[in-house]
Structure formats: C-alpha cells, structure tokens
Scaffold this active site. Structure first.
Site, PDB file in Angstrom:
ATOM      1  N   TYR A  18      16.384  53.426  -8.301  1.00  0.00           N
ATOM      2  CA  TYR A  18      16.930  52.757  -7.076  1.00  0.00           C
ATOM      3  C   TYR A  18      18.380  52.377  -7.002  1.00  0.00           C
ATOM      4  CZ  TYR A  18      11.938  51.470  -5.968  1.00  0.00           C
ATOM      5  OH  TYR A  18      10.648  51.631  -5.467  1.00  0.00           O
ATOM      6  N   LYS A  77       2.885  25.951 -25.777  1.00  0.00           N
ATOM      7  CA  LYS A  77       3.162  26.035 -24.265  1.00  0.00           C
ATOM      8  C   LYS A  77       3.320  27.605 -23.642  1.00  0.00           C
ATOM      9  CE  LYS A  77       8.116  24.883 -25.063  1.00  0.00           C
ATOM     10  NZ  LYS A  77       9.034  23.810 -25.085  1.00  0.00           N
TER      11      LYS A  77
END
Ligand SMILES: *Cc1c(COP(=O)(O)O)cnc(C)c1O
Length: 355
Positions: free
Chosen positions: A252, A34
């Site tokens: 940042y 999956k």
C-alpha cells in the site's frame, strides 16, 4: 492447513521470571495479569503460577471475575479499585482486594453494607500525578478506613513514573515522599513495578507488583546474569515469494521502492494481529532463525520481508516476529513504541501453551 500465525507461550519461562522477581524484590510479589496477562492469556498464566505467586493484580473487576470463575484462588487485587460503588458487593463476593485512590471512595466504603472486612491498598500520589490520594490526605484516609470498621487490612501503595530510567532522580524523590507520608503509621507497603524491582533494589517495600518482567519484557536498562526470559514467541511463515526488479514499489502507498532486484517474502502477519503498522522498513525479523528485515508497509493481514540475503528461504519458511533471539523491545523500538504495547495487542493468532 490453517493460517500459520502462532503465539507460543512458554509457561516455564513465566514461572522462572516470577521466581526472579520474587528473589530480587524480597517479601511478596503480585503477578500482574491485567490486559489478559499482557496479551499472553490471563487464565493460563494464573494457572501456571498457582501455588507459586503470592497474588495477582488486574485492572478491572471483569478481569478478576474471569480468573475466579476459572478457579483461580488466592489474592486478586484491583489495581484501579472500583469504578462504581455497586462493585463493592462483587469485591466482597469474589473475595478480591481493591485499591482506593480518592477520598470519595472512602464515602463508598462507609456507606456499603459488607459482612467481611475488606483488604484495601490505598494509593498515594507520590509524583506520578495519575491516580492516588494527595500525600497530605493519607493520615485522614487511614483513620477513616480504620474507623469504618469495614477494613481489615491496609496496604499503602505508590507507583513510580520513571523507574525504568536508572540515572533519574525522580524515583528516589517519589520514594522519599512516600516514606515521609507514612511516617510512623504501621502499614504494609508496595512501591515497585518491574522497573523498580529490577532497577531500584534499595527502594523495595513489602509487596512488589511485577508486570512486564514476568513476560520477559524490558523494564530497566540493566543487564543481570539472570535476565527475564521471553515468554512469547510470535511466529508465522512465508506464504508467497515475489521476484521484483529494481524500482518496483511494494504494498500500500508504494512508499517502499526496491533499490535493486529483490526477492520478497510475504508473511502471514499484519496489524490486525497486533504487529505495529508503523514499523518502518528495516524493522528486524528472524527468517528461519537469521536476522532479516521488514520492507514495505505492514498491511492488515500480511507484511513483506527482504529475502535477498536468505537464498534458502521460500514458501513455508518460518519467520519470527519477536521472541527468543529477537526481543520484542527491539521491534518496539523500531516502531517507536514499547514491548508492553506489542504484547497487549497480539490477537487472532493461534495460542499454544508449553509447560
Ligand atoms: C500495570 C501495573 C504494574 C505493573 O507494571 P510493569 O511495569 O508492567 O511491571 C504495577 N503497578 C500498577 C499499579 C500497575 O497498574
């Protein structure tokens, strides 16, 4: 030259890990593919396991159809079953196996027009409290499925919530609940994910469901001589170097400030590639094979590492984000998550496959 971020997938390690799962579990084992093979590429992983795996497991029919259309043969189980009754026609057409987790879904089967008998894995909620029939409903469900004339094979399945914790009573309790629920009904059984396969040898059923261990992820805090091997090397390079004085912020927010003069390497990998943005300063990386550390906030396309202890490193130096010699679980732990999530999130990198 292209962006140097690469996910190199070692398919022989995948096969090794599958063989390990099968040997430890005994019986049969589904290879769980999956989420695009936990980010490793479901089709390539299925092809690498063709003729070796007893079957595959996916979360949704789209994932199963993708495998079938790529030519993947053998059983493919829909681990969450169908989301709407119309999928039953596709389940038949693509010869899929399906989970069933509610009594309403038995109505769907009874109402469906099918030409071939289905293989149904009936999920029993033995304590996870997510999907599954209440144990008290199982006998009735089993009888109805047989009476429908539309089901040829029934596997009883359950899922452990804490199989990765070896000193926890929950798993044996779930096992006891499951065994009691089946009592004398003659059905095949499936209980164990990777944690169960690795950590609970006495609780294996007929079918294992191996996910993260196939990819070399951690699933139980137990050391085996033959531990699953990492399958993905997630690698990039330094694309720029800065020489900063003490007291300079990086990136940042300026949350990280150099404490001393610092050589900073800028690496082409960021959160848009699946590297966790929340990874704090100190998260391990391998700089040309040597342990190093992340500093400064991870941005979308780049992250920064401390080069003070890596005098030979410069532009072009390889940096491993995780893989061999740097297990993804370590990086995940630093970022407050699990390696499953790191693997599933990898994108935008160039994928290279090795046999
Ligand atoms: C994803 C999944 C697995 C595989 O779990 P791992 O911990 O990755 O081995 C097994 N069973 C079910 C029902 C799943 O959804």
């Amino acid at each position: 030259m292209s962006r140097p971020l690469t996910a190199t997938i070692d398919l022989s390690a995948l096969r090794h890990n599958y063989a390990l799962a099968r040997r430890l579990h005994g019986g049969k084992v589904l290879a769980i593919l999956k989420a695009n093979g936990y980010g490793h590429g479901a089709v390539r992983c299925a092809e690498a396991l063709a003729g070796i795996a007893d079957g595959f497991g996916v979360a949704a029919i789209e994932e199963a159809i993708q495998l079938r259309e790529a030519g993947v043969q053998g059983p493919i189980l829909l681990l969450e079953g169908w989301f709407e009754p119309a999928e039953l026609a596709l389940i038949e057409r693509y010869e899929l196996w399906t989970a069933l987790h509610s009594l309403e879904q038995i109505d769907d089967i009874e109402a469906a027009e099918l030409t071939r008998p289905l293989t149904v894995w009936v999920k029993i909620d033995s304590g996870m409290h997510r999907l599954g029939l209440a144990p008290a409903d199982f006998r009735q469900a089993h009888a109805r499925l047989l009476a429908s004339g539309k089901v040829g094979r029934i596997v009883a399945m359950t899922h452990f919530s804490r199989a990765d914790e070896l000193d926890c009573a929950t798993t044996p309790q779930q096992h006891a609940c499951f065994v009691e629920t089946l009592a004398d009904l003659p059905v095949e059984t499936s209980l164990c994910n990777s944690g169960g396969i690795l950590g609970w040898p006495a609780l294996h059923g007929d079918w294992g469901r191996a996910g993260v261990m196939l990819y070399g992820g951690t699933a139980a805090d137990r050391l085996l001589p033959d531990w699953p091997r990492p399958v993905m090397n997630f690698d990039s390079r330094i694309i720029a170097v800065r020489e900063l004085a003490a007291g300079e912020p990086i990136g940042y927010g300026g949350g990280f400030v150099t404490e001393r003069p610092t050589r900073v390497g800028v690496v082409a990998c960021g959160y848009a590639d699946g590297y966790p943005r929340v990874a704090p300063a100190g998260t391990p990386v391998l700089i040309d094979g040597q342990r190093g550390r992340l500093i400064g906030r991870v941005s979308m396309d780049m992250l920064t590492v401390d080069l003070n202890d890596h005098p030979a490193a410069g532009v072009g130096t390889p940096v491993r984000l995780w893989g061999e010699d740097l297990p993804a679980c370590e990086v995940a732990a630093a970022a407050g998550t699990i390696d499953y999530e790191l693997f599933c999130n990898v994108k935008r990198a160039a994928f290279v496959y090795h046999d």
